[in-house]
Structure formats: C-alpha cells, structure tokens
Write a protein that holds these residues in place. Structure first.
Motif, PDB file in Angstrom:
ATOM      1  N   GLY A 280       0.812  -1.215   0.000  1.00  0.00           N
ATOM      2  CA  GLY A 280       0.000   0.000   0.000  1.00  0.00           C
ATOM      3  C   GLY A 280       0.839   1.256   0.000  1.00  0.00           C
ATOM      4  N   ILE A 281       1.887   1.287   0.837  1.00  0.00           N
ATOM      5  CA  ILE A 281       2.739   2.476   0.940  1.00  0.00           C
ATOM      6  C   ILE A 281       3.533   2.683  -0.352  1.00  0.00           C
ATOM      7  N   LEU A 346       1.520  11.792   7.500  1.00  0.00           N
ATOM      8  CA  LEU A 346       1.429  10.706   8.483  1.00  0.00           C
ATOM      9  C   LEU A 346       0.114   9.954   8.335  1.00  0.00           C
ATOM     10  N   ALA A 347      -0.981  10.690   8.213  1.00  0.00           N
ATOM     11  CA  ALA A 347      -2.290  10.057   8.047  1.00  0.00           C
ATOM     12  C   ALA A 347      -2.341   9.248   6.753  1.00  0.00           C
ATOM     13  N   THR A 348      -1.690   9.754   5.704  1.00  0.00           N
ATOM     14  CA  THR A 348      -1.659   9.035   4.424  1.00  0.00           C
ATOM     15  C   THR A 348      -0.896   7.721   4.546  1.00  0.00           C
ATOM     16  N   LEU A 349       0.223   7.739   5.269  1.00  0.00           N
ATOM     17  CA  LEU A 349       0.967   6.506   5.516  1.00  0.00           C
ATOM     18  C   LEU A 349       0.104   5.482   6.240  1.00  0.00           C
ATOM     19  N   VAL A 354      -2.918   0.440   6.012  1.00  0.00           N
ATOM     20  CA  VAL A 354      -4.111  -0.351   6.330  1.00  0.00           C
ATOM     21  C   VAL A 354      -4.822  -0.792   5.054  1.00  0.00           C
ATOM     22  N   LEU A 355      -4.937   0.116   4.062  1.00  0.00           N
ATOM     23  CA  LEU A 355      -5.600  -0.254   2.812  1.00  0.00           C
ATOM     24  C   LEU A 355      -4.778  -1.268   2.009  1.00  0.00           C
ATOM     25  N   ALA A 359      -6.278  -4.618   0.813  1.00  0.00           N
ATOM     26  CA  ALA A 359      -6.203  -5.006  -0.599  1.00  0.00           C
ATOM     27  C   ALA A 359      -5.688  -6.435  -0.740  1.00  0.00           C
ATOM     28  N   ASN A 360      -4.710  -6.810   0.086  1.00  0.00           N
ATOM     29  CA  ASN A 360      -4.199  -8.177   0.041  1.00  0.00           C
ATOM     30  C   ASN A 360      -5.264  -9.178   0.478  1.00  0.00           C
TER      31      ASN A 360
END
Length: 727
Positions: A280-281, A346-349, A354-355, A359-360
């Motif tokens: 995700g990152i 930070l919130a985007t990370l 989590v997403l 996704a996995n």
C-alpha cells in the motif's frame, strides 16, 4: 504648588525655559481627553460605554501558555480532511508527485494567507467582524460572511462527529457488529440479508444500520432517532468545550489536539506489521510524474491547502486575537502550516498501510472465488485440464499461480473468455479503488479493522481519534462565530454559546433524517467552497491594496520587534491574489461543468447511483451560496451610500499611566492627517513625554503628527494633534 517643585524652581531662575508642557503635567492625574478639548468628534461622552470599552480591551481573555495556543491552532487546522481527503487526493493525483504541487501552493498561498490572518487578529485583538470593520468598513461584510460560512459548516460537520460517536459506542463488542452480514428468518429458513449479501457487511452496516438511508433526497423518511441522540451528544460536547471561551476550550485542546497523534502513530506501527502494508505504501508514493502537468491536480491541491489551514472561517483570527501583541506570529504560521502538512503525510501513511493490508485480503478472497469457478469448469469439461500448469496446487493456490493460469485460459479461450466471468484479481486494481470521506472512514477502514487482532480495541481508538479531530475543528469553527459576535454586540458569552448550540442542533435535525446524508453532501460541496474563496481574496485585497502592504508591514515590525520576511510583502501584494483569483475562476468553472448531483444508495439494487438534485434542492443549493456571500455586497452598499453608520470620524483616545487605548472604526480621508501610529501597548511611552523641549510660539506642537503613509486607517494606537492655543 509645592515650593520645591520643578515649576516653582523655574520661576526663581534666570535660565532659559526649555521644559515642555509635558513636564508641567508630568505629575498630574491621568486625563480622559474624551471629556476635554481633544474630543475631536464633538460627541457626548458616555461614561458607561467608555468604561465598558476600556474594561473589554483590558480584560480580554488570553491563552494560559504559548503551547495551549499552538495546540488550539493545530487542533483547528488538523481535521477530518487530513485523514480522509488528503490521502484520496494523493492517490488520485499521482501519488508522491502530488506532494510537489501541494508543497508549492502551501508556500505561496497557504503560508502567507495564514500568517496574514494570524497577524490581523493579534494586532487588532478582535474577531473577524471587528477586524475587517477596522481595516476597511466598506468590506466589513467579510466578517459576517465568515460567520455564516462557519455556521453552515458547523451544522453538518458536527453530524459527522455524531456518526463517529455512534460507531464509537458500537465498537465495545466482539465481534464488531459490521464484521458479518445479519441472518434473517424467511419462514423456517435462515438466510443472509439480501442487501448485505449483494454489497458487503461494512457497507450494509453503514447505510442500513447507522443511517437507515432512503433511496433519494426527496424521500425524507423521518428522523433517525439513534443519530438524533448522537447529534445531541455532539452538540453538548461542543457547548461544554466552548461555554467559558478559551478558558474551557484551551484545556480541551490539550487532549483533542494531542490524542489523534498518539492514535496515528499506534496505527502506523500496527499497520507496518500487517501483511501487505508495504504494498500500500509503495503504491501510494510511486510518483506518476505526468500528473504534475494536469491543471486539475493543481486546482485540487490549492483547494486542499485552502481548507486544510481553515482560511477565511474566522477561527484563525479568533484564536490569534487572544495572543499578546508581541507574540511571534510569523513563526507560529510556519510551524502550524508544516505540522498540518506532516500530519497529512502521516495520516496518508497510516491509511495506505491499512488499505494495503485490506487489498491483500480482498485479493486473496478474489483468487479463492475465481479458483472455485475454474474447478467447476474443469469438472464440467468446459475447460481442459491441459490448460492448468502442472505445478499449480488448488489447495494452496498463490496469487502468482492464479495469474499464470488466468493468462493461459485467456489466451486459449480468447473468443469465449468473457463468458467464463473470471476476474484478473490484480492487487493494483484493489489499491487503485479510490475511497474518500465517509466511504474511507466508515466503510473501507472499518472493514480493514475487522481483520485486525483485538479489532474492538483498534475500532475504539480510531473513532475516538475521529471524535477528537472533529471536536478540535468544531471548536475553531464555533470560535469563528462566537468571538466576533461577542466582541461586536457585547452579548454574554455563556448565554450566546448555549443558545447557538441549541439553535444549531434544531436546524441540524435536517441532517439526521433518513435522507440526511444527502444534505450533508450538498452542504459539503456547495455551502463553503465559493463563498470562502471570495472571502479570502477580499481579505488579501483589503490588507494588501486598500490598507496598504507597506503600512501593514511597518505595523508588524512595530508589533513583533523585527521586520517580517520580504517574501510576505510580494506574496500578499501580487502572488496570492493572482493565485486565489485563478482558483476562484477554476472553482466556478468546475461548478458549472460538474452536474449538481449526489450518490444515492438504492436499497433494491444494493448499490450507489448518481442522481441529479430535484428543483427544490437546487433552490436550497443556490440559496446557500447566495446567503453566504450576501453580506459582502450588502454591507458595502449600506456603508458606501451611508445608509447605516460605519462609525465615521469616531475616535476616542483615553490616556492612562504609561499607555493609551482607542476606539476607532472609520475616518474620512481628510482626517488622517491628524493621526499617526504609535507603538504597541506594551511599548507605548507615557503620552506626555518628560524630556521634550518647548519649541516656542508659532512652532508645531510637540504632539503634532504627520499623516499615515498608506491606506485609510491606522491599526496602531493613535495620538490626536493638540492645538497650540489650548496649551
């Protein structure tokens, strides 16, 4: 007069008289010149009113500490948009490449305008109405427009806090109530709820259990009593936090501003330990450089910068008005702006860690479902066993094995492949599913948390964070209403705050109908964007072109004790107005191009569907924009044609020991030659200097002042010219 006084000694001396009139009055009691010949307005002195003005300026509340003030500004500017809007825009507009236009626009638009609002609030020490009445009375409608926009935004923003409160209390159970679809009895047979089965457990819980949403905005459906109670709790929290002004809200900020960072760091650490978080990152920060050339990306970045800092609402001005006048607001502006930016990153990370995990999970589920389809086709001889690579084991099928099998089948069955109904099950497709707003917080994120170990704990933490983020922003938004109204109309703080919260709750019932979510979307899309853009442009013009950038910079130099960077001079005067004008034009074009509609949840289809607003809803939508912008031309016309008093020529100067206070609202052009800026209150010398020589008859008085160098009004403390004959 005592024999040993300075004046008596001069009478018996042959020395040349060099002492000024100031020396004669040095030991006199302080004089209120409103009752003397210096009352240049000729108005009747109102002892009660004058006393109230002095008391108000002298007893204005102040922050207990610099830390409390910084936390208040951070709590106000860092809100729900940092968590669920910025990550979406980052993903949609090129990943890491989006950070470049965002940072550029933060520096040339966000930072200068944020500093401007901090400076005018701190200098004039009033809310938005008082500040803009002071700087340019004909543009006094800026303050009233800000109050109206704050009211509109506060109405629906607190509903989101109410939703978070509902989910917060629902999180104290295991398993979480949105982790599985409910079972309903159809006669003697138990079946899964159809709407849930056709969508997902979290989607069903959001639309049916939480909102109990209707099929369109035209179907009211009555009040949702659960959300009505949650909205009441939300307004009660805001009222309790605001009732004592900054004395109560300042203490709340210690928790509401800091707690979200604790939760974000905990989620980041936990998220990085999840399988698929790195995917995700990496997806998030992989730059798509071609997006940087897209004008739409820059427009959305400018809009996000604009709203992320809370410009135009009046909350920034309200908070800074409680500062000491020598506070370094230039440093504060830089600090808060970049803390806001790093919070968004930070919130985007956190979101994409989590997403990525989600996704996995979803990709594995897709692989299993499609593998079962392939097995079915193999058993019915629709597909040949020769198409399956020999190393593929259906008992332990990996995503890599499935993709290899998928490509072989697609190649061989090219003509009939679509009939098989197989999905590619690509991880990138799952990561590319853009989710924002309530869809991110109440559907995507909640679904991901159901797969966490100890999921109720993380759910409680997440929604408590949302409540605190919302509460910090609501305190700033409500301060944009209460501070200017209390300053201007001198109403009781407690009574007005309670009355405002009760009125807002009653009006806000429109958002807790079964169709309330559609009204939240309408207000979010149309009530603030265009009016606030106009408000901030006029703020910039009022300071830079009407009041005068040079004059304002000089006042800041006197107030701060140093000259602000020349960078601000050019951005205020040229760069920011041009950029804001371009943004406003782009926003108007966007409103014209985008059809005015909303995404409705259709129960029978268990899916979202885009619907256009009906005629009556369009009337409400247009009324919101007009009503929020109406004070701007209305106040201008009323004051331009003298239909209402704007305090023209009203000046009162009250001399006290070592300082002076003033009440000035508007001066005609020919009056400004009588006044000149002095220093800030903390630096103001005694109004009667003790070491100034008498200049002799026919000379200018020691108190004679030159005209202000620029603009129509001074925001410093002013001295009136003293006629020689009266001395």
């Amino acid at each position: 007069m005592p024999k040993n006084s300075k004046v008596t000694q001069r009478e018996h001396s042959s020395e040349h008289v060099t002492e000024s009139v100031a020396d004669l009055l040095a030991h006199e009691e302080p004089v209120d010149y409103k009752r003397s010949v210096l009352n240049v307005t000729g108005e009747t002195w109102d002892k009660q009113k004058d006393g109230d003005e002095e008391l108000d300026a002298e007893n204005r509340p102040a922050w207990n500490s610099k830390l409390q003030y910084i936390l208040a500004q951070i709590g106000y500017s860092v809100g729900l948009g940092n968590v669920w809007r910025f990550p979406y825009l980052c993903q949609k507009n090129g990943g890491g490449a989006y950070l470049v236009p965002y940072l550029v626009l933060l520096v040339i638009i966000g930072l200068p305008l944020f500093f401007l609002e901090l400076a005018v609030g701190q200098r004039i020490r009033r809310g938005s109405i008082g500040v803009w009445n002071y700087i340019c009375p004909r543009l006094g409608g800026i303050g009233y427009a800000s109050c109206l926009v704050c009211f509109f935004v506060g109405l629906y923003y607190n509903v989101i806090i109410g939703w978070s409160i509902f989910y917060f209390f629902k999180s104290f159970q295991y398993p979480l109530p949105w982790s599985e679809c409910p079972i309903v009895k159809n006669g003697s047979v138990a079946v899964v709820e159809t709407e849930c089965e056709r969508s997902s457990a979290t989607t069903y819980f959001w639309y049916r259990e939480a909102l109990d949403i209707s099929n369109s905005i035209s179907e009211s459906g009555g009040l949702n009593w659960k959300m009505t109670l949650c909205l009441l709790v939300a307004w009660s929290l805001v009222g309790l936090a605001m009732i004592k002004g900054i004395q109560s809200s300042g203490k709340v900020m210690y928790f509401s501003s800091l707690f979200p960072y604790v939760v974000l760091v905990c989620f980041l650490v936990r998220g990085l330990l999840l399988r698929g978080a790195v995917d995700g990152i990496m997806h998030m920060f992989t730059p798509k450089l071609d997006k940087m050339l897209d004008p739409q990306v820059w427009r959305e970045a400018a809009t996000q910068v604009f709203f992320a800092l809370g410009l135009g609402f009046g909350g920034v001005i309200a908070f800074s008005s409680y500062n000491k006048q020598d506070n370094n607001c230039q440093f504060d502006a830089t600090l808060v702006s970049f803390i806001n930016f790093f919070t968004s990153v930070l919130a985007t990370l956190v979101v994409f860690a989590v997403l990525g995990f989600k996704a996995n999970i979803m990709n594995e589920k897709c692989v299993v479902e499609n593998a079962e389809k392939i097995l079915g086709y193999l058993n019915t001889n629709v597909l040949s066993h020769d198409l399956i690579p020999p190393h593929v084991n259906f008992s332990h099928l990996t995503a890599k094995d499935y993709h290899e099998m998928y490509r072989v089948i697609m190649t061989v069955k090219e003509g009939h492949f679509k009939e098989l109904g197989l999905d590619a099950c690509l991880l990138e497709d799952e990561l590319d599913k853009s989710v924002q707003g309530t869809g991110l917080a109440f559907i995507a994120f909640t679904e991901a948390m159901t797969h966490f170990p100890a999921s109720p704990f993380w759910s409680v933490m997440f929604f408590l964070m949302l409540i605190n983020l919302g509460l910090g922003s609501m305190i700033g938004t409500m301060s944009g209403i209460t501070t200017p109204i209390i300053d201007t109309f001198k109403v009781r703080k407690e009574v007005f705050t309670v009355g405002c919260c009760i009125f807002a709750f009653v009006v806000g019932l429109i958002f807790v109908q079964r169709s309330g979510n559609y009204f939240v979307t309408m207000f979010d899309d149309y009530s603030a964007t265009l009016p606030l853009t106009v408000v901030v442009i006029l703020e910039n013009i009022a300071v830079a072109w009407i009041y005068g950038t040079k004059k304002f910079m000089q006042e800041l130099t006197e107030m701060l004790g140093f000259r602000p960077y020349q960078f601000y001079y050019y951005t205020w005067k040229y760069v920011s107005p041009i950029c804001m004008a371009v943004l406003m034009t782009a926003s108007i074009i966007q409103l014209g191009v985008s059809p005015p509609g909303y995404s409705a949840w259709i129960r029978e289809e268990a899916a979202e569907k885009f619907l256009f607003y009906p005629t009556w809803a369009m009337a409400i939508l247009i009324s919101l924009i007009i009503l929020a912008s109406l004070p701007l031309p209305l106040v201008f016309i009323l004051r331009q044609f003298h239909l209402v008093s704007d305090g023209s020529n009203a000046l009162s100067v009250t001399y006290k020991k070592g300082r002076m206070m003033k009440d000035i609202s508007n001066l005609e052009d020919n009056d400004e030659t009588r006044f000149i800026l002095s220093k800030v209150p903390s630096e103001t010398p005694s109004p009667m200097p003790t070491h100034r020589s008498y200049l002799g008859p026919g000379s200018n008085s020691p108190m004679e002042m030159s005209s202000a160098p620029n603009g129509r009004y001074g925001s410093g403390y002013l001295l009136a010219r003293t006629p020689d004959s009266e001395l």
